[in-house]
Design an enzyme around this catalytic site. Structure first.
Site, PDB file in Angstrom:
ATOM      1  N   HIS A 197       0.813  -1.224   0.000  1.00  0.00           N
ATOM      2  CA  HIS A 197       0.000   0.000   0.000  1.00  0.00           C
ATOM      3  C   HIS A 197       0.847   1.275   0.000  1.00  0.00           C
ATOM      4  O   HIS A 197       0.376   2.331  -0.374  1.00  0.00           O
ATOM      5  CB  HIS A 197      -1.044  -0.011   1.125  1.00  0.00           C
ATOM      6  CG  HIS A 197      -0.484   0.294   2.473  1.00  0.00           C
ATOM      7  ND1 HIS A 197       0.224  -0.617   3.201  1.00  0.00           N
ATOM      8  CD2 HIS A 197      -0.513   1.412   3.239  1.00  0.00           C
ATOM      9  CE1 HIS A 197       0.606  -0.079   4.343  1.00  0.00           C
ATOM     10  NE2 HIS A 197       0.173   1.167   4.395  1.00  0.00           N
ATOM     11  N   GLU A 235       6.211   4.923  13.804  1.00  0.00           N
ATOM     12  CA  GLU A 235       4.794   4.861  14.176  1.00  0.00           C
ATOM     13  C   GLU A 235       4.649   5.077  15.675  1.00  0.00           C
ATOM     14  O   GLU A 235       5.551   4.703  16.438  1.00  0.00           O
ATOM     15  CB  GLU A 235       4.218   3.492  13.841  1.00  0.00           C
ATOM     16  CG  GLU A 235       4.305   3.132  12.381  1.00  0.00           C
ATOM     17  CD  GLU A 235       3.603   1.808  12.110  1.00  0.00           C
ATOM     18  OE1 GLU A 235       2.411   1.847  11.792  1.00  0.00           O
ATOM     19  OE2 GLU A 235       4.250   0.766  12.268  1.00  0.00           O
ATOM     20  N   HIS A 259       7.674  -2.121   2.508  1.00  0.00           N
ATOM     21  CA  HIS A 259       7.559  -0.661   2.392  1.00  0.00           C
ATOM     22  C   HIS A 259       8.918   0.052   2.333  1.00  0.00           C
ATOM     23  O   HIS A 259       9.131   0.910   1.485  1.00  0.00           O
ATOM     24  CB  HIS A 259       6.769  -0.098   3.573  1.00  0.00           C
ATOM     25  CG  HIS A 259       5.491  -0.840   3.853  1.00  0.00           C
ATOM     26  ND1 HIS A 259       4.701  -1.352   2.849  1.00  0.00           N
ATOM     27  CD2 HIS A 259       4.852  -1.151   5.014  1.00  0.00           C
ATOM     28  CE1 HIS A 259       3.652  -1.951   3.387  1.00  0.00           C
ATOM     29  NE2 HIS A 259       3.714  -1.847   4.698  1.00  0.00           N
ATOM     30  N   LYS A 355       7.718   0.677  16.082  1.00  0.00           N
ATOM     31  CA  LYS A 355       6.405   0.958  16.667  1.00  0.00           C
ATOM     32  C   LYS A 355       6.617   1.658  17.996  1.00  0.00           C
ATOM     33  O   LYS A 355       7.670   1.540  18.607  1.00  0.00           O
ATOM     34  CB  LYS A 355       5.623  -0.327  16.867  1.00  0.00           C
ATOM     35  CG  LYS A 355       5.318  -1.018  15.547  1.00  0.00           C
ATOM     36  CD  LYS A 355       3.975  -1.700  15.590  1.00  0.00           C
ATOM     37  CE  LYS A 355       3.608  -2.321  14.249  1.00  0.00           C
ATOM     38  NZ  LYS A 355       2.888  -1.420  13.360  1.00  0.00           N
TER      39      LYS A 355
HETATM   40  C1  BG6 Z   1       1.372  -2.366   7.448  1.00  0.00           C
HETATM   41  C2  BG6 Z   1       1.970  -3.041   8.642  1.00  0.00           C
HETATM   42  O1  BG6 Z   1       1.805  -2.989   6.266  1.00  0.00           O
HETATM   43  O2  BG6 Z   1       1.772  -1.008   7.423  1.00  0.00           O
HETATM   44  C3  BG6 Z   1       1.552  -2.329   9.926  1.00  0.00           C
HETATM   45  O3  BG6 Z   1       1.546  -4.390   8.700  1.00  0.00           O
HETATM   46  C4  BG6 Z   1       1.897  -0.866   9.833  1.00  0.00           C
HETATM   47  O4  BG6 Z   1       2.153  -2.912  11.063  1.00  0.00           O
HETATM   48  C5  BG6 Z   1       1.353  -0.261   8.555  1.00  0.00           C
HETATM   49  O5  BG6 Z   1       1.310  -0.217  10.968  1.00  0.00           O
HETATM   50  C6  BG6 Z   1       1.833   1.146   8.361  1.00  0.00           C
HETATM   51  O6  BG6 Z   1       1.141   1.730   7.299  1.00  0.00           O
HETATM   52  P1  BG6 Z   1       0.893   3.300   7.261  1.00  0.00           P
HETATM   53  O7  BG6 Z   1       0.195   3.530   5.965  1.00  0.00           O
HETATM   54  O8  BG6 Z   1       0.078   3.652   8.459  1.00  0.00           O
HETATM   55  O9  BG6 Z   1       2.263   3.917   7.320  1.00  0.00           O
END
Ligand code: BG6
Length: 506
Positions: A197, A235, A259, A355
């Site tokens: 994503h 995060e 990511h 995290k």
């Molecule tokens: C997900 C992870 O792919 O991405 C999560 O499994 C993480 O643990 C998340 O919190 C973070 O996505 P974003 O869009 O909030 O940065």
């Protein structure tokens, strides 16, 4: 100004089709997919003639399903339901087919129902099948879909099928290869859309526009001018309700294999020959090929303990639900990558993600080299001059900034750092769209540029699997800790400071 992707988007017109969401009563659909589809609908960006079919185990009617989706939109969509007439037009697009994924007959019943809907809505067998189901179900469900005759071209109409697969795609190199093999038994690579994503985030796409749509940055985007690169994905949330999953995953699998390596590729890749999926994928794969194997000496891990986030006490990782009280799973990791190619030889890429850190922020910072001679003093009486830093802020406060040195007014000749800023929301008057909006439209249009190709996913695993093995298989009882709400373990500071750098204060 129209971006490269926007002009490409305008060029390809999506055809009437059906989107089938497997796992439609699950979290991903309720939190992300349905709100994204509704938002696209309200903004008139949903392809015309699209039908949305939810499928899951519970035997509910179309109307019950619509009610559930309405609640999900009310809860998780930024704009809520808004106008009732809009909702009712959207509700007409929604249908539901119950299915027990373990039972072959279910797929045959699904096929009958789907064929009927397709005839009624003239979608001519064009389908996007979205697997929003647990990862261990991807291969068996894809197989049953194929056995029921839903994977190939529609016999009468020539309609196509695409399969969207969520992350995680495997848990190491072997399982990713195995999953690719199983999917390829029934689906061509061109039919498979692997989701990351992060690639759907507007600001991530903007990296390429920024780099290749401007002539001034590319000549200095290399080892001659860049000192080092820092990529942060921090995060404030903990593992939330996903302790069970996270225990098996850890930060390397959860954030780095996908990511963070995608961000590295977007930052480091060469310009593609043209802007099309395979050309972009080829360049990204070349970056991964050039990354030196990661030595455990060039990596640090940590795990959060109890602490405070926004003034509120939060428990440590080992106290989270579903987490072993003696767990050594990493919730923080930092790595140094070397990209052994002509452009990046000798430029370290520092990556960190964790995290329960002090702030939610994702950014890429390009630190340029300092001027060869320093004529000026810093007004702040710190050692030497600051270097120019170009920061691409992925989230929140999406934008770009470039710091440079200026002389403040006054008789003294000294310099201060200032920044030129582009703020996405200020410039465009609205927050960027959600990643899933972009990805859903692209899958419906058949544009796989923002999805992950088979070779990329396997290369990414082959880079990280040895480190994961070193950390997880030789489980030791010790993992550095950090208090929730801090910037990670002190070992991570020492790790970068030994190279004469510091983590950016964000
Ligand atoms: C997900 C992870 O792919 O991405 C999560 O499994 C993480 O643990 C998340 O919190 C973070 O996505 P974003 O869009 O909030 O940065």
């Amino acid at each position: 100004m129209e971006s490269l992707r926007e002009s490409a988007r305008a060029a390809a017109h999506p055809e009437r089709s059906v989107l089938v969401i497997f796992g439609a009563t699950g979290d991903l659909n309720k939190r992300k997919l349905i709100p994204a589809l509704y938002h696209l609908h309200v903004n008139r960006r949903l392809p015309e003639g699209l039908l949305i079919v939810g499928s899951a185990r519970s035997a509910v009617s179309d109307d019950d399903f619509r009610r559930q989706m309405r609640e999900a939109i009310e809860r998780f969509s930024r704009g809520g339901i808004g106008n009732e007439a809009e909702w009712s037009r959207f509700a007409d697009l929604l249908h539901y087919i119950p299915a027990n994924y373990r039972e072959p007959d279910s797929y045959l019943r699904m096929k009958d129902r789907l064929y009927k809907l397709e005839r009624e809505h003239s979608t001519e067998g064009r389908r996007v099948l979205y697997l929003a189901i647990p990862p261990d179900q991807y291969a068996p469900v894809a197989r049953q879909i194929a056995v029921a005759g839903l994977a190939g071209r529609h016999q009468e109409t020539g309609g196509w099928t695409r399969l969207v697969v969520e992350k995680p795609f495997g848990t190491d190199l072997d399982t990713a290869r195995q999953l690719n093999r199983e999917l390829h038994e029934f689906f061509d690579e061109s039919q498979i859309y692997r989701i990351d994503h992060y690639l759907g985030k507007e600001t991530v796409q903007n990296i390429l526009v920024f780099r290749f749509g401007n002539a001034v940055f590319e000549p200095i985007w290399n080892r001659r001018y860049v000192d080092y690169v820092q990529i942060t994905a921090a995060e404030t949330v903990g593992v939330e309700s996903r302790g069970g999953y996270y225990e098996q995953a850890g930060a390397l699998r959860d954030m780095f294999q996908n990511h963070l390596l995608q961000l590295v590729c977007m930052t480091a890749m060469e310009p593609p020959a043209f802007f099309a999926a395979d050309a972009v994928h080829d360049e990204k794969a070349k970056v991964l090929h050039a990354i030196r194997p990661i030595s455990p000496d060039e990596a640090v891990r940590g795990q959060y303990g109890a602490g405070e986030i926004n003034g509120k006490p939060v428990p440590g990782y080992r106290q989270e639900e579903g987490v072993d009280s003696g767990s050594t799973t990493e919730t923080y990791a930092a790595l140094k990558l070397w990209i052994d190619n002509w452009r990046w030889q000798g430029v370290p890429f520092y990556l960190r993600s964790g995290k329960r850190l002090a702030k939610r922020v994702t950014e890429i910072a390009i630190h340029f080299k300092k001027p060869p001679l320093s004529f000026f003093q810093s007004c702040a009486a710190v050692d030497g001059l600051g270097s120019n830093v170009l920061v691409m802020r992925i989230q929140p406060d999406e934008g770009v900034s470039l710091t440079f040195e200026v002389k403040p007014p006054g008789p003294e000749v000294c310099v201060n750092s200032l920044s030129l800023d582009f703020d996405y929301e200020v410039a465009f008057g609205a927050a960027p769209p959600e990643a899933y909006e972009t990805l859903l439209v692209d899958a419906l249009r058949g544009d796989s540029t923002l999805f992950t190709r088979q070779d990329w996913v396997e290369l990414a695993w082959s880079l990280l699997t040895p480190l994961i093995d070193a950390w997880h298989k030789t489980r030791s009882d010790f993992i550095p800790g950090y208090p929730a709400g801090s910037w990670g373990p002190k070992e991570a500071d020492a790790f970068i400071e030994k190279d004469g750098h510091h983590w950016r204060k964000l």
